[in-house]
Scaffold this motif. Sequence first.
Motif, mmCIF file in Angstrom:
data_model
loop_
_atom_site.group_PDB
_atom_site.id
_atom_site.type_symbol
_atom_site.label_atom_id
_atom_site.label_comp_id
_atom_site.label_asym_id
_atom_site.label_seq_id
_atom_site.Cartn_x
_atom_site.Cartn_y
_atom_site.Cartn_z
ATOM 1 N N ARG A 133 0.830 -1.218 0.000
ATOM 2 C CA ARG A 133 0.000 0.000 0.000
ATOM 3 C C ARG A 133 0.858 1.258 0.000
ATOM 4 N NH1 ARG A 133 -3.139 -2.765 3.944
ATOM 5 N NH2 ARG A 133 -4.973 -3.649 2.948
ATOM 6 N N SER A 134 1.948 1.246 0.781
ATOM 7 C CA SER A 134 2.817 2.428 0.842
ATOM 8 C C SER A 134 3.474 2.719 -0.503
ATOM 9 C CB SER A 134 3.886 2.258 1.931
ATOM 10 O OG SER A 134 4.903 1.369 1.510
ATOM 11 N N LEU A 135 3.528 1.708 -1.371
ATOM 12 C CA LEU A 135 4.103 1.867 -2.704
ATOM 13 C C LEU A 135 3.025 2.136 -3.758
ATOM 14 C CD1 LEU A 135 6.707 -1.009 -2.414
ATOM 15 C CD2 LEU A 135 7.199 1.453 -2.485
ATOM 16 N N GLY A 136 1.785 2.318 -3.295
ATOM 17 C CA GLY A 136 0.691 2.679 -4.197
ATOM 18 C C GLY A 136 -0.027 1.519 -4.847
ATOM 19 N N VAL A 137 0.126 0.317 -4.309
ATOM 20 C CA VAL A 137 -0.506 -0.863 -4.910
ATOM 21 C C VAL A 137 -1.935 -1.018 -4.392
ATOM 22 C CG1 VAL A 137 -0.410 -3.376 -5.142
ATOM 23 C CG2 VAL A 137 1.706 -2.044 -5.150
ATOM 24 N N ASP A 138 -2.873 -1.215 -5.308
ATOM 25 C CA ASP A 138 -4.271 -1.502 -4.982
ATOM 26 C C ASP A 138 -4.360 -2.974 -4.564
ATOM 27 O OD1 ASP A 138 -6.968 -2.198 -4.975
ATOM 28 O OD2 ASP A 138 -7.376 -1.339 -6.943
#
Length: 146
Positions: A133-138
């Motif tokens: 999530r912190s890397l922008g993954v859904d």
Amino acid sequence: MVTNGNKNGGYTLLQMINLTDLLSVSAQPALSDIAALATQGFTVVVCNRPDGETEDQPTMEQMKQETEAAGMRFVGYPVTPSTFPGDDLEGLGNTFDSGEKVFAYCRTGTRSANLWVATRSGTDRDLAAETARSLGVDLTLVGRLS
């Protein structure tokens, strides 16, 4: 430089998401980019994309041939949102945890990241989800497993 084709026929830098020191995910690379992955130290390429998802994508067999020609091991583990997480999540987890440098791809990298989170359990899954999530993954796909 690793690139991937776009629908306009041009090429852009391949956007890798480094989930761990030994696991990166991204959109499918072009066949011509496979050798560059080996020069970056990857020893395993995992395909999470089924053949025929788009008309212009290289087949899994073509990707396997290029991967093996570059001296890396190829693992085919194609899933779709409807077949997620596939039939051998433990085996995939063993690949991710092999101690080798692994590059996993799908259409965008999202499925591959969700599969990595799905291979974790307990607190490790929570930490993996937080990292992704912190890397922008859904994480919608892995969220359906809870």
